[in-house]
Enzyme design. Sequence first.
Site, PDB file in Angstrom:
ATOM      1  CB  CYS A 417      -0.962  -0.010   1.172  1.00  0.00           C
ATOM      2  SG  CYS A 417      -0.153  -0.169   2.774  1.00  0.00           S
ATOM      3  CG  HIS A 461      -4.690   0.338   3.494  1.00  0.00           C
ATOM      4  ND1 HIS A 461      -3.857  -0.394   2.697  1.00  0.00           N
ATOM      5  CD2 HIS A 461      -5.674   0.802   2.670  1.00  0.00           C
ATOM      6  CE1 HIS A 461      -4.299  -0.382   1.447  1.00  0.00           C
ATOM      7  NE2 HIS A 461      -5.421   0.348   1.414  1.00  0.00           N
ATOM      8  CG  ASP A 477      -6.982   1.468  -1.329  1.00  0.00           C
ATOM      9  OD1 ASP A 477      -5.767   1.483  -1.621  1.00  0.00           O
ATOM     10  OD2 ASP A 477      -7.444   0.765  -0.406  1.00  0.00           O
TER      11      ASP A 477
END
Lengths: 663, 314
Positions: A417, A461, A477
């Site tokens: 991430c 994250h 995302d």
Amino acid sequence: MSRFRLSLRERPASEPPLTPWSFDLLCLTMAFVLGVHAPHLPWWLTAGLAVVLVARWQQRRRGGRHTPIWIKLPLIGLLLALVILTYGSLFGREPGSAFAVGLLVLKLLESDRLRDARVGVAFAAFALMSALLFDQGIVATAIVAAGVVPAMMTLRALETAGPRVPSWRVELPPVLLALLVSVPLALFAFLFIPRLSSPLWGAPTMDRATTGLSDRMAPGDMAEVLTDDTPAMRVTFDGPTPIASSRYFRAFTMTRFDGQAWSPGFGGRDTGTLEGQPRIHYRVTLEPTRERALPLLDMPPDAPTDAMLRGDRTAVANQRLEKTYNYEASAVADYRLDAALDPLARRATLQLPDRVGPRARAQAAAWVSQYGGDALAIARAALAMFHDGGFRYTLAAAPLGRDRIDDFLFGTREGYCEHYASTFTFLMRAAGIPARVVTGYQGGYWNSLGRYLLVRRADAHAWTELWIEGRGWVRFDPTGAVRPERVTLGAAAAAAGDGGGEGLFDAAWWRSTRDRWDVVNQWWNQAVNGFDSLRQQGLLQPFGIRRADVGDLALVLAVGFAVLVVGALGWALFQRREGDALDASMQRLRRKLARAGVSRRAGEGPRHFLARAARALPEHRNALERLSEVYLRSRYAHDKPPPELVTEFRRGVDELKTRRVVK
Amino acid sequence: MQRITAWAERRLPSLTRLRPREPLPIQLHRRRIYILPTGFGLAFAVLLGVMLVGALNYANNAALLLTCLVGSVSAGSMLVAFRVLNGLTIGGLRAGSARAGETLRVFLDIGASQRERVAVRLDVEGREHVVVVPAGGSVTVEFDLPTAFRGWQAVPRMRLHSRWPLGMFRVWSWLHPDRALLVYPRAEGMGPAPFEPQGDADRGRPRPGDELASLRDYRAGDPRRLIAWKPSARHHSLLVKDMEQPAPQEDWRLDWDSMHGLDDETRISRLARWVDEAHDSGRRWSLRLPDGYFDIAQGDEHYHRCMTALALRP
């Protein structure tokens, strides 16, 4: 006549040496202390002290008494030197506890007498408590509390009970019973001892960095966090639980990028405008982070109690979270944030370091020329590139070169991430779209038994928020573009490759056991570790006191103690009356007859007394004669009064109704 | 100071050593059992305080819970300590016999009604005795008392105490039984044997009796029944059994007035030695004192009666 004097001094001038039994128990206590401290002591110190302990035990077993001074002194010097060399200081939580445990074990070398053993046990109790400064989970607490048993047994063993051989079977149950009986008082004291609202002296600082979120993010930093399975927080929702892919808990936003790492920078002038409904209400129990950030679901309309909302709609608590922290918050699911962007904020969220990522900038420029000012289209193009451009999600990403953006985008193409969020944000900024990196937690594990969402550190994250004209800040995302499982299942599952495969540790039985265990942990965290001065103030709410202050608590403490002490005293003072059931009945008969005017004279036997009563009370004559006979028979005809006669006598006394006479 | 002492004597008779004598049996109860923390108990309390402040300071609830638990157990040990002594009965007190200067063996019974009591300590004359009192039974503590003078000797004040179970509290009660123990007079080391009225006139001369002393040759006039026929058959002459009876031990008539020019204590210790010797050698004796007479007799009872009379001479 001797002088008035309180004589409390110890009688025997010279103490006898410790018995083998008490010395063994003392060694056991010390071993326990060493054991509970072992997790944070250097392994070689634990091993060395264990060797000293066993050696001393063996020496004492063989009948040795004294350890010569030329062994003791160097050992103490060695311990001192080792601790200072390892930690650089003698003070502080870690070096202090290492030194204390070391001294405690070395104390065994000179524990030959009663006094040494007592001092040892007392400091062992202290060392046991200090172990809880490192870990106050339910298991650690239970293990440490178990250490009280050998300590108390040692103290008991130091008191010569008398001529008999001690054994575990005889000595253990009373100690356990004493501990059990003490629990109510201990709990009561625990509940009502007034908490300090602020520490008297500096709270311990974690010498070791905890894995967790921080307000700095460089691609590649988070790998340790993403494999850390310890709980970060637990969330209960008032209404329905949001679906997995929308559980984004924001903790930090970062706008400044120096080519290597992202850091907060300018977060927005004021709290921007937030529009939207509906709201989700939830409660969070946050494990200690030693930071001030409170992760909040999506966009919060306002700050939790005792916290402040920053311009970027992240919340900070008023103090560092050194212990479990509970807070309530709400979230707006479908929101519009900052429909108009402040010029300062726009500049901050478009800032890019010079000479970083020339190829990425060129790629962005290409998108701009292709899609014009359509921010959404450019973002989609970038996500499509991540999805189709041969990017791979892995927690073991190859290290990046000097230019982290270009190197990742056109070189390794593998990462997690952080890499994706960082690169995506860079690309968007290069394309002229205000963007910022957001870190926090995403996903979480739904514990259906406890009906709460368990968020682990591994759920940390990073993602991106873009400012889209007319919609404000919107969450993107990029990791989800590469591997959607990351968003729905979590980092580990995503990294596992196939995603969602049921390994050994995902088997159903294991999961349910884990669920149950986590419920216990949750309970412990909320009920015990999270019991702070705020919760304590609410303790008296059922009794009409909204915020109990120290005075109220002290009063309750005093009253409760008094009640418990009276109860305990009652137990201690209670002595069964000498005599038996027959005597008790006779006493009642005596009182009854005394009320009717016939009181037993001193030195008067039962036969004479009852005969006199029968003459004085003719209406009860038969009953009294019968009673007299039964009494004499049961008292004098047998060694022990037979039960049936005792019952008959008692019944007879019950049936005898006398009238009060006024003389 | 005197007023304080008097007040303490009145209000806290068991706390002080001034408790007046009291008859046995003594039953221990809450009014006369005192309890205070020991030095170790105080130190441990300080340590608990440090633990408490530490736990509160670091807002460490687990540590606080542990501190509360340890503190609670410690406080509870106070009640356990109290229960060690509560309800104990100090019953019988017996003593052996001893002459002044010797040690007197004393037996003290300590009984418990229901529970077993361990680590009960009895301090007497600087010595400590640790006993276990069984449930529903009693235990006998034996100890030696030094004696200096003949006559009645008071039982010294004794302290019954205990630090059971954790050594943090000491519970105690002073005992001062209203009981006197008799100490016999010291016997003099050596001195003359008592004067025997018959004199030495017939001492050593054998007299006819029933015991065979020897065989001798027949002399004219020996009765026929004394002739030892069987040994005579193996001899050339007749042998006669020479029978004799040992001189009987004379009864001693011990008399206070038989000694002249001695002070009372010397007379008492000399009489005590004579009584001892007579008793040891199985002799019969009588004892005449200025205020009493013990007729000729022997045996333990006679001995103790005489010694008691001697011990109690003014």
